[in-house]
Design a protein around this motif. Structure first.
Motif, PDB file in Angstrom:
ATOM      1  N   ARG A  20       0.843  -1.202   0.000  1.00  0.00           N
ATOM      2  CA  ARG A  20       0.000   0.000   0.000  1.00  0.00           C
ATOM      3  C   ARG A  20       0.879   1.253   0.000  1.00  0.00           C
ATOM      4  N   HIS A  21       1.964   1.190   0.778  1.00  0.00           N
ATOM      5  CA  HIS A  21       2.872   2.337   0.863  1.00  0.00           C
ATOM      6  C   HIS A  21       3.600   2.573  -0.463  1.00  0.00           C
ATOM      7  N   SER A  22       3.663   1.560  -1.307  1.00  0.00           N
ATOM      8  CA  SER A  22       4.313   1.748  -2.610  1.00  0.00           C
ATOM      9  C   SER A  22       3.453   2.568  -3.571  1.00  0.00           C
ATOM     10  N   ASN A  23       2.241   2.887  -3.157  1.00  0.00           N
ATOM     11  CA  ASN A  23       1.395   3.773  -3.944  1.00  0.00           C
ATOM     12  C   ASN A  23       2.046   5.166  -3.940  1.00  0.00           C
ATOM     13  N   PRO A  24       2.279   5.754  -5.105  1.00  0.00           N
ATOM     14  CA  PRO A  24       2.915   7.082  -5.134  1.00  0.00           C
ATOM     15  C   PRO A  24       2.216   8.125  -4.266  1.00  0.00           C
ATOM     16  N   PHE A  69      -3.797   4.216   1.375  1.00  0.00           N
ATOM     17  CA  PHE A  69      -3.915   4.144  -0.079  1.00  0.00           C
ATOM     18  C   PHE A  69      -3.963   2.693  -0.537  1.00  0.00           C
ATOM     19  N   ASN A  70      -4.602   2.485  -1.677  1.00  0.00           N
ATOM     20  CA  ASN A  70      -4.693   1.142  -2.245  1.00  0.00           C
ATOM     21  C   ASN A  70      -3.350   0.694  -2.793  1.00  0.00           C
ATOM     22  N   VAL A  71      -3.195  -0.607  -2.921  1.00  0.00           N
ATOM     23  CA  VAL A  71      -2.026  -1.153  -3.602  1.00  0.00           C
ATOM     24  C   VAL A  71      -2.099  -0.665  -5.049  1.00  0.00           C
ATOM     25  N   PRO A  72      -1.033  -0.077  -5.575  1.00  0.00           N
ATOM     26  CA  PRO A  72      -1.101   0.459  -6.942  1.00  0.00           C
ATOM     27  C   PRO A  72      -1.150  -0.657  -7.985  1.00  0.00           C
TER      28      PRO A  72
END
Length: 169
Positions: A20-24, A69-72
């Motif tokens: 989730r944190h990898s979402n920009p 945030f959602n997983v991108p």
């Protein structure tokens, strides 16, 4: 003592939370954390003991941000790859990473830490410009650190099937 490891442990960063944190949006809004913390602590001058509420909310924001945030769908962005590199870097005791990355990352962390006295003094003395300097100093080196994490991820993603699975175009 590795302050980044301590922070990660306190954040309860599971695989799902990391994705989730990898979402920009998560990465870029994370850069608001230090200014928000600054304002929250500064509020002691305005509202005294009641500043505990904004300080608590600021730290709640730090904890919630990677979870909001959602997983991108795509993870080929600078922000996503920076997050992946940070995961690899945090696991450096179990995974061998190139010396050039380890050394440069330690240097960036040390340079970032040089901004802490300005940050802390600015909050203590309520000196706006010293606080701004501390925020700016820390955030510049944090951004450079994230950039280095992108490089680390790109260098290491083909060495581990798990790392490869994080990358989606």
């Amino acid at each position: 003592m590795d302050i980044i490891k301590i922070a990660e442990k306190s954040m309860s960063m599971t695989d799902e939370v990391w994705m989730r944190h990898s979402n920009p949006w998560s990465v870029y809004t994370r850069f608001t954390a230090l200014p928000i913390i600054s304002i929250a602590f500064w509020s002691r001058d305005w509202i005294g003991i009641y500043s505990i509420a904004p300080i608590s909310l600021a730290f709640l924001w730090v904890w919630l941000n990677p979870r909001l945030f959602n997983v991108p769908r795509k993870t080929n962005s600078w922000a996503s790859m920076g997050t992946f590199g940070e995961r690899i870097y945090l696991n450096r005791e179990n995974t061998d990473i190139p010396v050039r990355h380890r050394t440069f990352c330690r240097t960036l962390q040390s340079l970032s830490a040089l901004g802490l006295p300005f940050f802390i003094y600015g909050l203590y003395a309520l000196d706006f410009w010293i606080l701004v300097l501390g925020n700016f100093w820390i955030m510049v080196f944090k951004a450079w650190f994230v950039d280095r994490m992108v490089w680390l991820y790109v260098d290491m993603k083909d060495s581990n099937p798990n790392y490869q699975s994080w990358y989606k175009t």
